[in-house]
Design a protein around this motif. Structure first.
Motif, mmCIF file in Angstrom:
data_model
loop_
_atom_site.group_PDB
_atom_site.id
_atom_site.type_symbol
_atom_site.label_atom_id
_atom_site.label_comp_id
_atom_site.label_asym_id
_atom_site.label_seq_id
_atom_site.Cartn_x
_atom_site.Cartn_y
_atom_site.Cartn_z
ATOM 1 N N ASP A 1 0.657 -1.226 -0.102
ATOM 2 C CA ASP A 1 0.013 0.082 -0.046
ATOM 3 C C ASP A 1 0.879 1.150 0.028
ATOM 4 O O ASP A 1 0.092 2.454 -0.041
ATOM 5 N N ILE A 2 2.230 1.081 0.092
ATOM 6 C CA ILE A 2 3.063 2.189 0.177
ATOM 7 C C ILE A 2 3.964 2.247 -1.111
ATOM 8 O O ILE A 2 4.570 1.017 -1.162
ATOM 9 N N THR A 3 4.249 3.140 -1.837
ATOM 10 C CA THR A 3 5.230 3.517 -2.851
ATOM 11 C C THR A 3 6.417 4.186 -2.376
ATOM 12 O O THR A 3 6.038 5.428 -1.981
ATOM 13 N N THR A 4 7.563 3.734 -1.970
ATOM 14 C CA THR A 4 8.689 4.919 -1.674
ATOM 15 C C THR A 4 9.475 5.054 -3.058
ATOM 16 O O THR A 4 10.047 4.112 -3.481
ATOM 17 N N LEU A 5 9.597 6.459 -3.130
ATOM 18 C CA LEU A 5 10.239 6.791 -4.487
ATOM 19 C C LEU A 5 11.628 7.203 -4.024
ATOM 20 O O LEU A 5 11.500 8.218 -3.040
ATOM 21 N N LEU B 1 10.367 14.442 -7.813
ATOM 22 C CA LEU B 1 9.660 13.638 -6.901
ATOM 23 C C LEU B 1 8.375 13.716 -6.787
ATOM 24 O O LEU B 1 7.482 12.751 -6.898
ATOM 25 N N MET B 2 7.772 15.015 -7.163
ATOM 26 C CA MET B 2 6.384 15.517 -6.994
ATOM 27 C C MET B 2 5.616 14.753 -8.238
ATOM 28 O O MET B 2 4.603 14.258 -8.240
ATOM 29 N N ASP B 3 6.447 14.915 -9.606
ATOM 30 C CA ASP B 3 5.902 14.298 -10.884
ATOM 31 C C ASP B 3 5.902 12.901 -10.716
ATOM 32 O O ASP B 3 4.933 12.115 -10.997
ATOM 33 N N ALA B 4 6.859 12.193 -9.991
ATOM 34 C CA ALA B 4 6.973 10.769 -9.941
ATOM 35 C C ALA B 4 5.732 10.521 -8.992
ATOM 36 O O ALA B 4 4.911 9.306 -9.104
ATOM 37 N N ALA B 5 5.488 10.947 -7.926
ATOM 38 C CA ALA B 5 4.446 10.758 -6.914
ATOM 39 C C ALA B 5 3.105 10.822 -7.685
ATOM 40 O O ALA B 5 2.281 10.029 -7.285
ATOM 41 N N LEU B 6 2.891 11.771 -8.352
ATOM 42 C CA LEU B 6 1.573 11.927 -8.946
ATOM 43 C C LEU B 6 1.325 10.941 -10.073
ATOM 44 O O LEU B 6 0.080 10.364 -10.008
ATOM 45 N N ASP B 7 2.570 10.445 -10.653
ATOM 46 C CA ASP B 7 2.370 9.461 -11.601
ATOM 47 C C ASP B 7 2.115 8.163 -11.073
ATOM 48 O O ASP B 7 1.150 7.392 -11.452
#
Length: 172
Positions: free
Chosen positions: A59-63, A112-118
């Motif tokens: 349930d968690i993605t750590t980027l 990081l924000m772009d990757a999180a939104l993706d």
């Protein structure tokens, strides 16, 4: 020239990530929080075993954004309960996003924000929410730049010190 790499964290990176998490949290909030509260929060949030468990949690993605072997910054997106003020039922939380000091101002936060939104979009989310300390105007401006708007507030505990966080949201 710096070449950043974005990737999903693996369990073998838990120790390094725990160190960066504690360092960036202390750098951000250390001057405004009593050391006993800070130490309590760091013990309960950033130990290696905790990070390893979060990294393997489905349930968690750590980027991670890395610069060579160094972690320049990280973000975590997680599914779970949402506050009542978040309008979308399939919204996910941007739980954490921090950049280590040597990489401030180099575009890491935006990557990081772009990757999180993706990641949120890939999860099928229809919105993203986050909590941000009310006394961190730089972060509030950063989130607003990405379309987040204030929708409420909640208490965030740093140790046993209850602080007010603004809840921000953006639709996807």
């Amino acid at each position: 020239m710096t070449t950043f790499r974005l990737r999903i964290a693996t369990a073998d990176q838990a120790a390094a990530l725990a160190q960066v998490m504690e360092r960036t949290f202390r750098a951000t909030f250390g001057e405004s929080t009593a050391e006993e509260h800070m130490a309590e929060h760091c013990r309960s949030s950033y130990r290696e075993a905790i990070q390893r468990a979060e990294i393997v949690d489905p349930d968690i993605t750590t980027l991670l954004c890395t610069d060579g072997a160094s972690i320049a910054g990280f973000a975590q997106v997680r599914s779970g309960e949402r506050p009542a003020c978040v309008p979308e039922s399939r919204a996910v939380e941007l739980h954490r996003i921090y950049v280590d000091a040597p990489w401030h101002g180099k575009g890491v936060a935006a990557l990081l924000m772009d990757a999180a939104l993706d990641d949120a979009t890939k999860r099928g989310a229809n919105g993203v929410w986050l909590g941000v300390w009310e006394n961190n105007p730089r972060a509030v401006r950063f989130y607003a730049k990405f379309g987040f708007v204030e929708v409420g507030e909640h208490r965030f505990h740093v140790g046993s010190d209850a602080q007010r966080d603004l809840l921000m949201y953006r639709a996807l």
